[in-house]
Design an enzyme around this catalytic site. Structure first.
Site, PDB file in Angstrom:
ATOM      1  N   GLU A 442       0.563 -10.712   0.619  1.00 40.30           N
ATOM      2  CA  GLU A 442      -0.757  -9.385   0.322  1.00 40.30           C
ATOM      3  C   GLU A 442       0.151  -8.671   0.763  1.00 40.30           C
ATOM      4  OE1 GLU A 442      -4.257 -11.368   0.906  1.00 40.30           O
ATOM      5  OE2 GLU A 442      -4.513  -8.984   1.728  1.00 40.30           O
ATOM      6  N   GLU A 447      -7.407  -0.737   4.941  1.00 38.56           N
ATOM      7  CA  GLU A 447      -8.259  -1.294   5.006  1.00 38.56           C
ATOM      8  C   GLU A 447      -9.667  -0.700   6.409  1.00 38.56           C
ATOM      9  OE1 GLU A 447      -8.511  -5.990   4.535  1.00 38.56           O
ATOM     10  OE2 GLU A 447      -6.909  -5.916   5.653  1.00 38.56           O
TER      11      GLU A 447
END
Length: 554
Positions: A442, A447
């Site tokens: 990932e 974020e």
């Protein structure tokens, strides 16, 4: 390193004598000094049974100590290591293989430092070994480690439990942060050498004559105690090192399960009163450890080490050159110029997944929460009831529609506003359905969380470094909710570089051992709450992430 407890006791005795004389002259009364009494030690060898009277081979012993009028307890385990406990309970791992006897001394301290001590003997069987960690630590012969000054969070502190291992929540040092505090000469240049000697690990700590002391301990070595300090200190020469089960309770993805135990009070570069360090992760060139601070079991200090010396880490560390991309040709893009989302390219993910998509997220994803408005993709999180959940939002991906290996991803976006929002721009391996997570890999390009609006972060998740143990880099950001910013990731077979508005803030060294050398697909979403999003503002009603474009270059 030699223990300082004897010096402390001498000083304290001298202080009491002076105080007694002073009180006699001034006719003052000294308060009652009470030594602990009824000191009792219970030692339970883990796994002890009729078949295995000396334990299950883990080497772990649970100690419980009680005494009347005791404030703290000090354990001297008989193997060269010591520990302070506030409640009298602790677990110690004995790492010498075979069945061995140890004389354990316990000192109970009462008011004004008055103490009582006792000893007990334990017989423990240990057969722990971790050849892979031993090989990586020593290189099979000898290997020297240095503080990873160029990496974010190379020094940090956070709670001892429930912590993000790569981004400690209380404090995480930025790259080269200590170089401007005259500390680099006694911290960043330290040499920590682990060598094999006849099947045993030997540790040599070269501190160049000075050590970086935590403020709580610096007075013991001539410091002021007002702040962390560099102090003259003899590192003590060679000492023995052993490996043992960590016993910390961290999950498999957060730790190797192995601890380094130093004899004679040895430590790793930053003195915090600990001689046992849990190895969270280790490779040929990087090592991430943590230790519980000797006088505060609620705190864990985190350190990152590298095999690259400080001067080599500094090369090119002056004024950074402008980043030059390797990828100029536009491979694919969505400019969101139409009236609706292109569902031939983007897939909607519906629902809350398993346990909030594995993150305890509190939203239910629908198709109604994503729309194209005035040239922007708008993903809106709302406080509204849906399928048993209190919030709705949207999550879309390009799985099976657009997947690629290597390139530059560029996304221009504006963040939603509100505590508890957790928007993300990220990628998953295209073989996700076959191998699962984290084996698929990932890449979190961006974020951001509404509860910490001044920072944005990127992360890599893969086996051994996933969940709370992901490899994380972050940077400051201004006006994330009121202005558009460009979030980028440049991905090659050698490294993955993360940029904010064209400025590099985090680089991950990629190689053939990682899953980041195959096709990945893109994901956009806004989560609510969860492990990273945190507490949701009770006043929150709705907020949107707006995306101007998504572009991929090769």
């Amino acid at each position: 390193m030699k223990s300082t407890i004897n010096f402390k006791n001498i000083f304290f005795l001298f202080f009491l004598i002076l105080l007694s004389v002073s009180c006699a002259e001034e006719d003052y009364e000294l308060g009652e000094i009470t030594a602990p009494s009824n000191l009792d030690v219970n030692a339970q060898v883990v796994g002890q049974s009729e078949e295995m009277p000396n334990g299950d081979g883990s080497g772990n012993v649970n100690f419980t100590v009680t005494a009347e009028n005791a404030m703290t307890y000090k354990f001297m385990y008989g193997d060269g290591s010591e520990e302070v406990s506030f409640d009298g309970t602790t677990t110690h791992s004995y790492s010498e293989n075979g069945v061995n006897d140890y004389i354990v001394t316990v000192v109970a301290y009462g008011t004004a430092g008055a103490s009582t001590n006792t000893t007990t003997e334990v017989t423990v069987f240990s057969d722990f070994s971790n050849p892979e960690v031993e090989q990586l630590l020593t290189g099979g012969d000898s290997k020297t480690w240095y503080v990873a000054a160029s990496q974010p969070a190379h020094l940090g502190v956070g709670p001892a439990t429930g912590e993000n291992m790569n981004n400690p929540s209380y404090y995480a040092a930025g790259p080269f942060e200590k170089a401007g505090e005259d500390i680099s000469s006694c911290f960043y240049t330290d040499e920590l050498t682990f060598s094999m000697n006849g099947g045993n690990i030997v540790y040599n700590y070269n501190n160049n004559g000075q050590t970086f002391f935590n403020a709580a301990y610096s007075p013991d070595f001539g410091g002021t105690g007002a702040e962390d300090e560099c102090l003259d200190y003899d590192s003590g020469g060679a000492m023995n090192v052993s490996l043992s089960p960590s016993g910390s309770g961290l999950t498999e993805g957060q730790t190797t399960g192995t601890a380094i135990n130093f004899s004679n009070g040895g430590f790793m570069s930053y003195y915090i009163g600990a001689s046992t360090y849990e190895i969270l992760s280790i490779t040929e060139t990087t090592m991430h450890v943590r230790a519980i601070m000797g006088n505060d079991p609620a705190l864990a200090w985190y350190l990152k080490f590298t095999t690259t010396p400080f001067d080599e880490q500094q090369e090119g560390g002056g004024e950074e050159e402008e980043f030059e991309t390797q990828f100029e040709d536009l491979l694919w893009s969505d400019e969101f110029d139409g009236d609706a989302l292109n569902t031939g390219m983007w897939n909607f993910e519906i629902g809350n997944g398993q346990n909030g998509w594995g993150n305890n997220e509190r939203q239910y994803y629908t198709e109604d929460n994503a729309e194209v408005v005035d040239g922007n993709l708008v993903i809106t999180a709302r406080r509204e009831a849906e399928s048993g959940f209190d919030f709705t939002s949207a999550r879309i991906n390009t799985m099976d529609n657009f997947e690629f290996t290597y390139g530059r991803v560029e996304v221009r976006a504006k963040m939603p506003e509100g505590g508890g929002t957790w928007p993300a721009i990220w990628m998953l391996g295209a073989d996700f359905d076959e191998v699962g997570w984290p084996a698929t890999g990932e890449v979190d390009i961006m974020e951001w969380v509404g509860n910490n609006p001044g920072r944005t972060s990127s992360a890599l998740h893969y086996p051994g470094n996933s969940g709370g143990n992901a490899v994380v880099g972050d940077t400051q950001i201004q006006n994330a909710t009121s202005e558009f910013h460009v979030y980028e990731a440049e991905w090659t077979e050698d490294r993955i570089t993360f940029l904010l508005d064209g400025e590099v803030y985090f680089t991950f060294e990629n190689d053939a051992s990682t899953p980041f050398n195959k096709d990945f697909f893109l994901i956009l979403n806004v989560a609510m709450g969860g492990n990273l999003g945190g507490e949701i503002d009770p006043a929150f009603q709705e907020a949107s992430m707006e995306i101007d474009y998504v572009r991929v270059y090769q």
